[in-house]
Write an enzyme that holds these catalytic residues in place. Structure first.
Site, PDB file in Angstrom:
ATOM      1  N   ASP A   7      -7.721  -2.239   9.639  1.00 35.93           N
ATOM      2  CA  ASP A   7      -8.430  -2.392  10.930  1.00 35.93           C
ATOM      3  C   ASP A   7      -8.073  -3.738  11.564  1.00 35.93           C
ATOM      4  OD1 ASP A   7      -9.674   0.034  10.903  1.00 35.93           O
ATOM      5  OD2 ASP A   7     -11.604  -0.711  10.164  1.00 35.93           O
ATOM      6  N   LEU A  24       0.836  -1.212   0.000  1.00 33.91           N
ATOM      7  CA  LEU A  24       0.000   0.000   0.000  1.00 33.91           C
ATOM      8  C   LEU A  24       0.869   1.260   0.000  1.00 33.91           C
ATOM      9  CD1 LEU A  24      -2.941   1.109   0.325  1.00 33.91           C
ATOM     10  CD2 LEU A  24      -2.578   1.056   2.794  1.00 33.91           C
ATOM     11  N   GLU A  63       1.111   0.081  10.034  1.00 32.71           N
ATOM     12  CA  GLU A  63      -0.362  -0.095  10.104  1.00 32.71           C
ATOM     13  C   GLU A  63      -1.021   1.165  10.661  1.00 32.71           C
ATOM     14  OE1 GLU A  63      -1.959  -3.504   9.671  1.00 32.71           O
ATOM     15  OE2 GLU A  63      -0.064  -4.333   9.043  1.00 32.71           O
TER      16      GLU A  63
HETATM   17  C1  LIG Z   1       9.354  -1.847   9.277  1.00 33.19           C
HETATM   18  C2  LIG Z   1       8.235  -1.323   8.443  1.00 33.19           C
HETATM   19  C3  LIG Z   1       7.419  -2.208   7.760  1.00 33.19           C
HETATM   20  C4  LIG Z   1       6.387  -1.727   6.950  1.00 33.19           C
HETATM   21  N1  LIG Z   1       5.624  -2.635   6.233  1.00 33.19           N
HETATM   22  C5  LIG Z   1       4.681  -2.154   5.372  1.00 33.19           C
HETATM   23  C6  LIG Z   1       3.953  -3.071   4.533  1.00 33.19           C
HETATM   24  O1  LIG Z   1       4.104  -4.291   4.609  1.00 33.19           O
HETATM   25  N2  LIG Z   1       3.081  -2.555   3.636  1.00 33.19           N
HETATM   26  C7  LIG Z   1       2.865  -1.211   3.519  1.00 33.19           C
HETATM   27  O2  LIG Z   1       2.072  -0.823   2.674  1.00 33.19           O
HETATM   28  N3  LIG Z   1       3.545  -0.326   4.293  1.00 33.19           N
HETATM   29  C8  LIG Z   1       4.455  -0.765   5.219  1.00 33.19           C
HETATM   30  N4  LIG Z   1       5.161   0.111   6.005  1.00 33.19           N
HETATM   31  C9  LIG Z   1       4.935   1.548   5.840  1.00 33.19           C
HETATM   32  C10 LIG Z   1       4.160   2.150   7.019  1.00 33.19           C
HETATM   33  O3  LIG Z   1       2.837   1.727   6.989  1.00 33.19           O
HETATM   34  C11 LIG Z   1       4.311   3.683   6.940  1.00 33.19           C
HETATM   35  O4  LIG Z   1       5.660   3.963   7.290  1.00 33.19           O
HETATM   36  C12 LIG Z   1       3.369   4.410   7.881  1.00 33.19           C
HETATM   37  O5  LIG Z   1       2.048   4.297   7.426  1.00 33.19           O
HETATM   38  C13 LIG Z   1       3.731   5.908   8.013  1.00 33.19           C
HETATM   39  O6  LIG Z   1       3.846   6.477   6.763  1.00 33.19           O
HETATM   40  P1  LIG Z   1       5.126   7.381   6.401  1.00 33.19           P
HETATM   41  O7  LIG Z   1       6.339   6.590   6.793  1.00 33.19           O
HETATM   42  O8  LIG Z   1       5.007   7.793   4.988  1.00 33.19           O
HETATM   43  O9  LIG Z   1       5.052   8.625   7.364  1.00 33.19           O
HETATM   44  P2  LIG Z   1       4.228   9.990   7.115  1.00 33.19           P
HETATM   45  O10 LIG Z   1       2.856   9.663   6.650  1.00 33.19           O
HETATM   46  O11 LIG Z   1       5.055  10.871   6.257  1.00 33.19           O
HETATM   47  O12 LIG Z   1       4.161  10.568   8.574  1.00 33.19           O
HETATM   48  C14 LIG Z   1       5.244  11.263   9.172  1.00 33.19           C
HETATM   49  C15 LIG Z   1       4.764  11.801  10.512  1.00 33.19           C
HETATM   50  O13 LIG Z   1       3.678  12.715  10.311  1.00 33.19           O
HETATM   51  C16 LIG Z   1       2.552  12.319  11.074  1.00 33.19           C
HETATM   52  N5  LIG Z   1       1.319  12.609  10.336  1.00 33.19           N
HETATM   53  C17 LIG Z   1       1.050  12.300   9.030  1.00 33.19           C
HETATM   54  N6  LIG Z   1      -0.200  12.720   8.717  1.00 33.19           N
HETATM   55  C18 LIG Z   1      -0.730  13.269   9.833  1.00 33.19           C
HETATM   56  C19 LIG Z   1      -1.985  13.880  10.146  1.00 33.19           C
HETATM   57  N7  LIG Z   1      -2.967  13.995   9.212  1.00 33.19           N
HETATM   58  N8  LIG Z   1      -2.184  14.346  11.393  1.00 33.19           N
HETATM   59  C20 LIG Z   1      -1.222  14.234  12.358  1.00 33.19           C
HETATM   60  N9  LIG Z   1       0.004  13.675  12.099  1.00 33.19           N
HETATM   61  C21 LIG Z   1       0.238  13.205  10.872  1.00 33.19           C
HETATM   62  C22 LIG Z   1       2.722  10.817  11.257  1.00 33.19           C
HETATM   63  O14 LIG Z   1       2.005  10.343  12.383  1.00 33.19           O
HETATM   64  C23 LIG Z   1       4.229  10.701  11.430  1.00 33.19           C
HETATM   65  O15 LIG Z   1       4.568  11.003  12.770  1.00 33.19           O
HETATM   66  C24 LIG Z   1       6.159  -0.339   6.843  1.00 33.19           C
HETATM   67  C25 LIG Z   1       6.968   0.548   7.571  1.00 33.19           C
HETATM   68  C26 LIG Z   1       7.986   0.073   8.354  1.00 33.19           C
HETATM   69  C27 LIG Z   1       8.835   1.069   9.112  1.00 33.19           C
END
Ligand SMILES: Cc1cc2nc3c(=O)[nH]c(=O)nc-3n(C[C@H](O)[C@H](O)[C@H](O)COP(=O)(O)OP(=O)(O)OC[C@H]3O[C@@H](n4cnc5c(N)ncnc54)[C@H](O)[C@@H]3O)c2cc1C
Length: 381
Positions: free
Chosen positions: A240, A125, A359
């Site tokens: 969820d 995703l 997640e």
């Molecule tokens: C080890 C690992 C495994 C993973 N495995 C998967 C996987 O299998 N499949 C998959 O699809 N993804 C996976 N992910 C990705 C993970 O789901 C995302 O890293 C996560 O959803 C956060 O997205 P981002 O890193 O782009 O951070 P961002 O969305 O850029 O967020 C950065 C910061 O801003 C804050 N923020 C963002 N929007 C808002 C808002 N509207 N209001 C308040 N605060 C906000 C966030 O809480 C965070 O603190 C994985 C990540 C890791 C680290």
């Protein structure tokens, strides 16, 4: 909610505990140092049914329900959080295909996700710039005569190195935001699917996480999961359910930290006599028990087919934050030993931190919870 666990739930918890003790624990420290995809352990998990705990028996699962799943994940995460997250994602992928697939899609993919024939499933995703807000994704699927052509890139995909099946979300229309997204089942060996090198992560070295490129990946019409342009719903429903798994995983790591810290304190008379240290352990135990009840509540609601979005987010938020606090407390209580790799507390601290991120981050959970509160108050008004 029935707080008495059934015989079946206790049985599955026991299977997971045996697997954790005999397969995961002996390998966990080497896996933390060397990293890599835990192929052998996952194959052993499949032999015990831990690859499809809530999946129907007719499709190769244990059909034991979400409470049993939560209990099993906690047992496994106590021993190796990395292997456990690969198992959580596989369980989630199998459940999504079961929930949204046609009979042919279910038959083609779900048994092979349970018996390791397709190795494991992965959930693709997130993208660069589209993590918390998947509506911003750029991966695109275009309709062709034969099916669909997928182009784009995903980021941080658990088991991306070895998965036999990717659930991939892609834009299929120009509708803004979360509208116009569809879900596809893409075989891991489909021409044009390219996994990057495993990311060098802070923790969870027992699971591989990679970028994925999709270059002119052709899939048939039978790869579309659910309706065109309606895939966001599948993603949110999957997340969820996935949050119950991550809450349970965080809990397992936190409980392992509590065990380590308690054993250390028991061996040090000065620490054992200190009320400050005793209270610290008391707080850890109380918070983790509260987390366990939240996770079980969400799991029970899911398997009872009640709305569980708010409860799953509450469980994920609380369990991950309190498990991080518990692992930090263990480091402090254990003093210099807390920093010693041989003593494992530092690994638990590195492993647990990501439970506050994937997640959906803690902030995203708060958004979901407050939205659900507003919706329920709106319905009453
Ligand atoms: C080890 C690992 C495994 C993973 N495995 C998967 C996987 O299998 N499949 C998959 O699809 N993804 C996976 N992910 C990705 C993970 O789901 C995302 O890293 C996560 O959803 C956060 O997205 P981002 O890193 O782009 O951070 P961002 O969305 O850029 O967020 C950065 C910061 O801003 C804050 N923020 C963002 N929007 C808002 C808002 N509207 N209001 C308040 N605060 C906000 C966030 O809480 C965070 O603190 C994985 C990540 C890791 C680290």
């Amino acid at each position: 909610m029935d707080v008495q666990l059934s015989e079946r739930q206790l049985e599955v918890q026991g299977i997971a505990r045996e697997f954790a003790g005999s397969v995961l624990a002996p390998r966990a420290q080497r896996l933390d140092v060397e990293g890599g995809f835990p192929r052998e352990s996952l194959a052993e998990a499949a032999k015990r049914g831990l690859t499809g705990i809530a999946v129907p028996k007719a499709l190769g699962g244990l059909e034991a329900g979400t409470v049993a799943y939560s209990l099993a994940v906690t047992e496994m995460a106590k021993a190796c959080a990395g292997t456990t997250v690969a198992l959580c994602v596989n369980n989630m992928v199998a459940e999504v295909v079961d929930a949204f697939g046609t009979p042919a899609q279910r038959e083609r993919w779900v048994p092979g996700l349970c018996n390791f024939e397709h190795t494991v499933g992965a959930f693709a995703l997130s993208e660069p710039g589209a993590g918390s807000d998947p509506g911003g994704m750029r991966t695109r699927a275009v309709k062709t005569d034969k099916g669909w052509l997928i182009n784009g890139s995903k980021l941080w995909i658990t088991s991306g190195t070895d998965a036999g099946l990717f659930i991939v979300w892609a834009k299929t229309s120009d509708a803004p935001g979360a509208r116009g997204i569809s879900t596809f089942l893409v075989p891991g060996d489909a021409p044009g699917v390219q996994a990057g090198k495993p990311e060098h992560k802070m923790g969870l070295h027992g699971s591989t996480t990679t970028a994925l490129d999709f270059t002119d990946v052709e899939v048939g019409d039978d790869a579309l999961l659910g309706d065109t342009d309606r895939g966001f719903r599948a993603a949110m429903m999957a997340l969820d359910g996935g949050r119950i798994g991550i809450a349970s995983q965080a809990l397992g790591v936190g409980l392992a930290a509590l065990e380590l810290a308690s054993a250390h304190v028991a061996e040090q008379p000065a620490l054992a006599r200190s009320q400050a240290v005793q209270w610290r352990l008391a707080d850890m135990a109380t918070e983790l028990d509260a987390g366990r009840l939240l996770a079980l509540q969400a799991a029970w609601r899911k398997e009872s087919k009640l709305q569980f979005s708010r409860e799953a987010s509450m469980a994920k938020l609380f369990c991950s934050e309190r498990a991080v606090a518990a692992c930090n407390a263990a480091l402090e209580v254990m003093g210099e030993l807390g920093n010693d790799a041989a003593a494992r507390a530092e690994q638990l601290f590195r492993d647990v931190r990501v439970t506050m991120i994937y997640e959906g981050t803690s902030e995203v959970q708060r958004i979901v919870i407050s939205r659900e509160i507003a919706r329920r108050f709106g319905e009453q008004a």
